[in-house]
Design an enzyme around this catalytic site. Structure first.
Site, mmCIF file in Angstrom:
data_model
loop_
_atom_site.group_PDB
_atom_site.id
_atom_site.type_symbol
_atom_site.label_atom_id
_atom_site.label_comp_id
_atom_site.label_asym_id
_atom_site.label_seq_id
_atom_site.Cartn_x
_atom_site.Cartn_y
_atom_site.Cartn_z
ATOM 1 N N TYR A 54 -5.159 -0.140 -8.730
ATOM 2 C CA TYR A 54 -6.202 0.899 -8.462
ATOM 3 C C TYR A 54 -5.536 2.271 -8.947
ATOM 4 C CZ TYR A 54 -9.588 4.107 -6.368
ATOM 5 O OH TYR A 54 -10.419 5.236 -6.062
ATOM 6 N N GLU A 79 -12.126 6.892 -12.297
ATOM 7 C CA GLU A 79 -11.690 5.748 -11.643
ATOM 8 C C GLU A 79 -11.338 4.361 -12.287
ATOM 9 O OE1 GLU A 79 -12.988 4.791 -7.104
ATOM 10 O OE2 GLU A 79 -13.685 3.168 -8.532
#
Ligand code: GDP
Ligand code: MN
Length: 382
Positions: free
Chosen positions: A101, A189
């Protein structure tokens, strides 16, 4: 403004972040053609402005073009948390060894961009933050000092990225920061950032938010807005240049100045009601602006009463009252409206309204009385 995954990935590609090749498809037939063009297995991905698409059945693998058409037919029209799927992204399927992530966002408390990186990706980052907060490497950077390679190195080190992958991850972090800066983004993101069995690193998803106030600098990004997916009232307000936020209640709220409108929301809640929206007409309250604002508010079927709250500073209440009368002339807005005028020329303003006495318009002296009246006129929520 939020971008679809495929739009975010277009920007990623432009800035050198590796992504998988893919095509947009609007029908099962187009999905089939896209899969045939890409060759081999593909992923059929719902394009909606919300996360958690995988869990909701909006992301499916397809081994052949025919299967891609079948999966596309299943996903199109699906309702994912209130977002109906109309667009698909057909992407060459990836083999996944691990899911990381990575994100850049603004930490308003620290007044700095915040970088986050963890090898526990793929799942909801909130879950990781809850169950294993130390697994997330966090780093604030000084936007004035600009980019420095140590930022990426430090993040990789703190997140314990394996040595063999560091060079690629560092290059992605640097490219992501350039994407963030040069697109005036609020959020970039990548979840998951995948490692393939061959050790290649790629952005498999994208969440991308651009600062609305910077869109005039990015006509290409502004042009990515999906007009069909926008809320009709928000769309109308944007076209008319009004500040409008849709809420859930039954009392439409109109005021001059964001501070006053926000306290009006509170007073409506205090009176036991719920605001249907937030509409700031700003300093000007000329007839045309009031007509525009009323048009936006009354086009929302949930609105059962309108509270028009004006504090006259530079704005003169008598001019606002005249604006209201002009706006109402010959027009039935269909719902009752409570008007509270206070401040510069309020006496004159109230007198103008009292003399004209337009149907459905109620004048109150204080904000609380006005809110109570509006809530009462709106009736108990269904
Ligand atoms: P989200 O659910 O909205 O976050 O959508 P993502 O694009 O992140 O996809 C969700 C999950 O689907 C990913 O975490 C992967 O596990 C899986 N997925 C997506 N694309 C592929 C792919 O190309 N190959 C494989 N094997 N899995 C994929
Ligand atoms: Mn994701």
């Amino acid at each position: 403004m939020d971008l679809y995954e495929y739009q975010g990935k277009q920007l990623f590609a432009r800035f050198g972040i590796p992504v998988s090749e893919g095509r947009v498809a609007l029908t099962p037939g187009e999905a089939k053609a896209a899969a045939a063009e890409l060759g081999g297995p593909v992923v059929v991905k719902a394009q909606v402005l919300t996360g958690g698409r995988g869990k909701a059945g909006g992301i499916k693998l397809a081994a052949t073009p025919d299967e891609a058409a079948e999966r596309a037919a299943e996903i199109l029209g699906l309702d994912i948390r209130g977002h109906v799927v109309r667009t698909l992204w057909i992407e060459r399927a990836s083999d996944i060894e691990r899911e990381y992530y990575f994100s850049i966002t603004f930490d308003r408390g620290a007044k700095r961009p915040l970088f986050m990186l963890t090898t526990s990706g793929g799942v909801d980052i909130e879950e990781v933050a809850e169950s294993d907060p130390d697994a997330i490497a966090r780093l604030h950077i000084d936007p004035l000092a600009g980019w420095h390679p140590w930022i990426a190195r430090e993040l990789c080190f703190r997140a314990a990225i394996p040595a063999a992958e560091r060079k690629q991850v560092m290059a992605i972090i640097e490219a992501a920061y350039r994407t963030f800066r040069e697109s005036d983004a609020m959020l970039v993101e990548i979840n998951p950032l995948i490692v393939t069995p061959d050790g290649e690193i790629r952005a498999l998803d994208s969440k991308f938010t651009v600062d609305d106030n910077a869109l005039m600098r990015h006509p290409d990004i502004a042009g990515m807005r999906d007009l069909a997916a926008a809320d009709p009232q928000e769309q109308m307000a944007r076209e008319k240049g009004l500040t409008y936020v849709k809420l859930d209640g039954e009392v439409g709220i109109l005021g001059n100045g964001a501070g006053l409108v926000m306290s009006t929301l509170d007073v409506v809640a205090q009176a036991g009601g719920h605001a249907a929206n937030f509409l700031d007409v700003g300093g000007g309250a000329q007839a045309q602006e009031i007509v525009d604002a009323l048009e936006v508010i009354t086009s929302d079927p949930k609105v059962r009463a309108i509270l028009f709250n004006i504090f006259g500073g530079i704005t003169r209440c008598d001019e606002v009252a005249q604006g209201i009368l002009d706006a109402l002339s010959g027009r039935d807005i269909g719902v009752p409206m409570v008007v509270r005028l206070d401040g510069t020329s309020d006496e004159e303003g109230r007198k103008l309204l009292a003399d004209a006495n337009p149907p459905g318009v109620h004048v109150e002296r204080t904000m609380l009385d006005a809110a109570r009246r509006a809530v009462e006129l709106a009736g108990a929520p269904a």
